[in-house]
Motif scaffolding. Structure first.
Motif, PDB file in Angstrom:
ATOM      1  N   ARG A   1       0.822  -1.206   0.000  1.00  7.35           N
ATOM      2  CA  ARG A   1       0.000   0.000   0.000  1.00  7.35           C
ATOM      3  C   ARG A   1       0.861   1.264   0.000  1.00  7.35           C
ATOM      4  NH1 ARG A   1      -3.513  -1.209   5.194  1.00  7.35           N
ATOM      5  NH2 ARG A   1      -1.377  -1.673   5.871  1.00  7.35           N
ATOM      6  N   PHE A   2       2.013   1.182   0.664  1.00  3.81           N
ATOM      7  CA  PHE A   2       2.930   2.322   0.626  1.00  3.81           C
ATOM      8  C   PHE A   2       3.476   2.506  -0.787  1.00  3.81           C
ATOM      9  CE2 PHE A   2       7.085   4.361   1.100  1.00  3.81           C
ATOM     10  CZ  PHE A   2       6.725   5.500   1.803  1.00  3.81           C
ATOM     11  N   ALA A   3       3.831   1.406  -1.431  1.00  5.02           N
ATOM     12  CA  ALA A   3       4.287   1.495  -2.822  1.00  5.02           C
ATOM     13  C   ALA A   3       3.204   2.104  -3.707  1.00  5.02           C
ATOM     14  CB  ALA A   3       4.684   0.118  -3.329  1.00  5.02           C
ATOM     15  N   GLN A   4       1.947   1.757  -3.451  1.00  7.64           N
ATOM     16  CA  GLN A   4       0.849   2.325  -4.222  1.00  7.64           C
ATOM     17  C   GLN A   4       0.751   3.841  -4.002  1.00  7.64           C
ATOM     18  OE1 GLN A   4      -1.169   0.594  -6.374  1.00  7.64           O
ATOM     19  NE2 GLN A   4      -2.006   2.572  -6.981  1.00  7.64           N
ATOM     20  N   ALA A   5       0.923   4.283  -2.756  1.00  8.93           N
ATOM     21  CA  ALA A   5       0.898   5.715  -2.474  1.00  8.93           C
ATOM     22  C   ALA A   5       2.009   6.433  -3.223  1.00  8.93           C
ATOM     23  CB  ALA A   5       1.028   5.950  -0.970  1.00  8.93           C
ATOM     24  N   VAL A   6       3.197   5.844  -3.235  1.00  2.00           N
ATOM     25  CA  VAL A   6       4.318   6.455  -3.951  1.00  2.00           C
ATOM     26  C   VAL A   6       4.004   6.555  -5.444  1.00  2.00           C
ATOM     27  CG1 VAL A   6       6.740   6.165  -4.610  1.00  2.00           C
ATOM     28  CG2 VAL A   6       6.024   5.718  -2.251  1.00  2.00           C
ATOM     29  N   LEU A   7       3.457   5.503  -6.018  1.00  2.00           N
ATOM     30  CA  LEU A   7       3.121   5.526  -7.437  1.00  2.00           C
ATOM     31  C   LEU A   7       2.088   6.607  -7.745  1.00  2.00           C
ATOM     32  CD1 LEU A   7       2.889   1.705  -8.256  1.00  2.00           C
ATOM     33  CD2 LEU A   7       4.697   3.293  -8.940  1.00  2.00           C
ATOM     34  N   GLU A   8       1.098   6.749  -6.876  1.00  2.00           N
ATOM     35  CA  GLU A   8       0.040   7.721  -7.145  1.00  2.00           C
ATOM     36  C   GLU A   8       0.521   9.159  -6.980  1.00  2.00           C
ATOM     37  OE1 GLU A   8      -3.751   6.951  -5.334  1.00  2.00           O
ATOM     38  OE2 GLU A   8      -3.577   4.777  -5.643  1.00  2.00           O
ATOM     39  N   GLU A   9       1.590   9.357  -6.200  1.00  2.00           N
ATOM     40  CA  GLU A   9       2.129  10.696  -6.000  1.00  2.00           C
ATOM     41  C   GLU A   9       3.231  11.037  -7.003  1.00  2.00           C
ATOM     42  OE1 GLU A   9       1.296  13.255  -3.623  1.00  2.00           O
ATOM     43  OE2 GLU A   9      -0.496  11.995  -3.773  1.00  2.00           O
ATOM     44  N   SER A  10       3.484  10.148  -7.956  1.00  2.00           N
ATOM     45  CA  SER A  10       4.623  10.301  -8.866  1.00  2.00           C
ATOM     46  C   SER A  10       4.175  10.326 -10.316  1.00  2.00           C
ATOM     47  CB  SER A  10       5.619   9.146  -8.672  1.00  2.00           C
ATOM     48  OG  SER A  10       6.015   9.035  -7.323  1.00  2.00           O
ATOM     49  N   THR A  11       5.010  10.942 -11.137  1.00  2.00           N
ATOM     50  CA  THR A  11       4.818  10.886 -12.581  1.00  2.00           C
ATOM     51  C   THR A  11       5.850  10.011 -13.260  1.00  2.00           C
ATOM     52  OG1 THR A  11       6.176  12.877 -12.899  1.00  2.00           O
ATOM     53  CG2 THR A  11       3.793  13.195 -12.648  1.00  2.00           C
ATOM     54  N   ASP A  12       6.942   9.692 -12.544  1.00  2.00           N
ATOM     55  CA  ASP A  12       8.000   8.887 -13.149  1.00  2.00           C
ATOM     56  C   ASP A  12       8.700   8.103 -12.050  1.00  2.00           C
ATOM     57  OD1 ASP A  12       9.718   7.818 -14.995  1.00  2.00           O
ATOM     58  OD2 ASP A  12      10.880   9.649 -15.337  1.00  2.00           O
ATOM     59  N   LEU A  13       8.926   6.824 -12.302  1.00  2.00           N
ATOM     60  CA  LEU A  13       9.659   5.960 -11.376  1.00  2.00           C
ATOM     61  C   LEU A  13      11.051   5.743 -11.965  1.00  2.00           C
ATOM     62  CD1 LEU A  13       9.714   4.158  -8.847  1.00  2.00           C
ATOM     63  CD2 LEU A  13       8.751   2.313 -10.247  1.00  2.00           C
ATOM     64  N   LEU A  14      12.049   6.409 -11.381  1.00  2.00           N
ATOM     65  CA  LEU A  14      13.403   6.352 -11.915  1.00  2.00           C
ATOM     66  C   LEU A  14      14.168   5.133 -11.433  1.00  2.00           C
ATOM     67  CD1 LEU A  14      12.519   9.411 -12.164  1.00  2.00           C
ATOM     68  CD2 LEU A  14      14.938   9.949 -12.055  1.00  2.00           C
ATOM     69  N   MET A  15      13.923   4.723 -10.181  1.00  2.00           N
ATOM     70  CA  MET A  15      14.553   3.538  -9.611  1.00  2.00           C
ATOM     71  C   MET A  15      13.523   2.818  -8.756  1.00  2.00           C
ATOM     72  SD  MET A  15      18.266   4.976  -8.254  1.00  2.00           S
ATOM     73  CE  MET A  15      18.409   3.583  -7.140  1.00  2.00           C
ATOM     74  N   GLU A  16      13.517   1.484  -8.794  1.00  2.00           N
ATOM     75  CA  GLU A  16      12.611   0.735  -7.933  1.00  2.00           C
ATOM     76  C   GLU A  16      13.342  -0.202  -6.983  1.00  2.00           C
ATOM     77  OE1 GLU A  16      10.688  -2.909 -10.063  1.00  2.00           O
ATOM     78  OE2 GLU A  16      10.515  -1.195 -11.417  1.00  2.00           O
ATOM     79  N   ALA A  17      14.660  -0.161  -6.983  1.00  2.00           N
ATOM     80  CA  ALA A  17      15.460  -0.923  -6.016  1.00  2.00           C
ATOM     81  C   ALA A  17      16.859  -0.306  -5.995  1.00  2.00           C
ATOM     82  CB  ALA A  17      15.539  -2.397  -6.415  1.00  2.00           C
ATOM     83  N   PRO A  18      17.480  -0.237  -4.817  1.00  2.00           N
ATOM     84  CA  PRO A  18      17.033  -0.751  -3.519  1.00  2.00           C
ATOM     85  C   PRO A  18      16.057   0.170  -2.794  1.00  2.00           C
ATOM     86  CG  PRO A  18      19.187   0.244  -3.292  1.00  2.00           C
ATOM     87  CD  PRO A  18      18.838   0.330  -4.745  1.00  2.00           C
ATOM     88  N   PHE A  19      15.646   1.259  -3.435  1.00  2.00           N
ATOM     89  CA  PHE A  19      14.613   2.138  -2.893  1.00  2.00           C
ATOM     90  C   PHE A  19      13.875   2.758  -4.078  1.00  2.00           C
ATOM     91  CE2 PHE A  19      18.685   4.413  -3.018  1.00  2.00           C
ATOM     92  CZ  PHE A  19      18.377   5.472  -3.869  1.00  2.00           C
ATOM     93  N   LEU A  20      12.756   3.408  -3.796  1.00  2.00           N
ATOM     94  CA  LEU A  20      11.963   4.033  -4.846  1.00  2.00           C
ATOM     95  C   LEU A  20      12.392   5.482  -5.021  1.00  2.00           C
ATOM     96  CD1 LEU A  20       8.394   2.681  -3.981  1.00  2.00           C
ATOM     97  CD2 LEU A  20      10.084   1.732  -5.552  1.00  2.00           C
ATOM     98  N   LEU A  21      12.917   5.790  -6.192  1.00  2.00           N
ATOM     99  CA  LEU A  21      13.295   7.159  -6.543  1.00  2.00           C
ATOM    100  C   LEU A  21      12.328   7.638  -7.612  1.00  2.00           C
ATOM    101  CD1 LEU A  21      15.432   9.438  -6.131  1.00  2.00           C
ATOM    102  CD2 LEU A  21      16.598   8.508  -8.150  1.00  2.00           C
ATOM    103  N   THR A  22      11.599   8.707  -7.328  1.00  2.00           N
ATOM    104  CA  THR A  22      10.519   9.111  -8.218  1.00  2.00           C
ATOM    105  C   THR A  22      10.555  10.602  -8.490  1.00  2.00           C
ATOM    106  OG1 THR A  22       8.859   9.694  -6.548  1.00  2.00           O
ATOM    107  CG2 THR A  22       9.102   7.348  -7.090  1.00  2.00           C
ATOM    108  N   GLU A  23       9.845  10.984  -9.543  1.00  2.00           N
ATOM    109  CA  GLU A  23       9.584  12.395  -9.800  1.00  2.00           C
ATOM    110  C   GLU A  23       8.152  12.703  -9.379  1.00  2.00           C
ATOM    111  OE1 GLU A  23       9.270  15.739 -13.367  1.00  2.00           O
ATOM    112  OE2 GLU A  23      10.124  13.765 -13.814  1.00  2.00           O
ATOM    113  N   THR A  24       7.993  13.732  -8.564  1.00  2.00           N
ATOM    114  CA  THR A  24       6.659  14.123  -8.120  1.00  2.00           C
ATOM    115  C   THR A  24       5.942  14.870  -9.237  1.00  2.00           C
ATOM    116  OG1 THR A  24       7.313  16.282  -7.261  1.00  2.00           O
ATOM    117  CG2 THR A  24       7.539  14.387  -5.781  1.00  2.00           C
TER     118      THR A  24
END
Length: 252
Positions: free
Chosen positions: A78-101
């Protein structure tokens, strides 16, 4: 230059007038810069949420499983889902989620905070921090410049620092290109991001964890007689680090 904490701010709730809270506790001078942590901006704007608000979809569950495999720690999809919904781009998904808001800031977990959120699980970043800064500025008697900040890590360095995610009443950067150094050499690339530097300085005063001083006033600082720039976030075109990340996969 002085950095002064605004004292005795209460726990901020949705609908609170941040400008009024500041002015009731601090006598602002016309040239002061008001630096506000995004945590209280988010709380005033009702950006609190619970994990139950983000039912995990297939992509979020896939990300959570992958992160568990990589880190060995249990991850809530569910936390991953929140991150996805707050982002427009997922730059890295491991070892952590790096995103563009949605407003252009690149950071870990879309800047979602899980600390200092009474009665809720999550604190989301303001959706449009520059608009937030403008609203706070409009409520101040002198319409002081306002910088909204978040705490962020940086590539190639340990630790976190305060950075600007929104601002109003001043340019983001001052441009030294065309100026000369002490030896008469013309500066070709120097653009100083003053809102980030003010954010980092204010973070030393506001502190972390339970420090509880989220608004700092910068006094006796001046932008100077230089051209300004309103560019804060690097554009996707020409961002070589982002391009490199797109072709990189974590194999640790």
């Amino acid at each position: 230059m002085e950095l002064l904490s605004v004292p005795n701010l209460p726990e901020v709730r949705e609908g609170d007038d941040l400008a009024a809270l500041v002015e009731a506790r601090f006598d602002l001078a016309p040239e002061d810069v008001v630096v506000v942590a995004s945590t209280v901006v988010s709380k005033a704007e009702g950006r609190v949420a619970d994990l139950a608000d983000f039912p995990a979809g297939p992509r979020a569950r896939e990300i959570a499983v992958h992160l568990e495999e990589v880190t060995g720690d249990e991850k809530d999809p569910r936390f991953a889902q929140a991150v996805l919904e707050e982002s427009t781009d997922l730059l890295m998904e491991a070892p952590f989620l790096l995103t563009e808001t949605r407003f252009g800031h690149v950071g870990v977990n879309a800047g979602i905070d899980r600390s200092n959120v009474p009665e809720h699980d999550l604190l989301l970043l303001p959706p449009r921090p520059t608009e937030s800064a403008r609203r706070i500025r409009a409520g101040l008697e002198h319409e002081n410049p306002v910088v909204v900040t978040d705490t962020s890590g940086r590539p190639f360095r340990h630790g976190q620092t305060g950075v600007a995610i929104g601002y109003a009443g001043m340019p983001a950067s001052r441009d030294y290109r065309g100026e000369t150094d002490r030896d008469g050499h013309e500066l070709a690339v120097t653009v100083q991001c003053v809102v980030d530097e003010l954010a980092a300085a204010a973070n030393l005063v506001s502190g972390e964890a339970d420090a509880g001083t989220p608004v700092t006033v910068v006094r006796d600082w001046a932008f100077g007689d230089l051209d300004g720039s309103d560019n804060l976030f690097r554009s996707v075109d020409g961002d070589f680090v982002r391009e490199a990340l797109r072709g990189w996969e974590y194999d640790g």
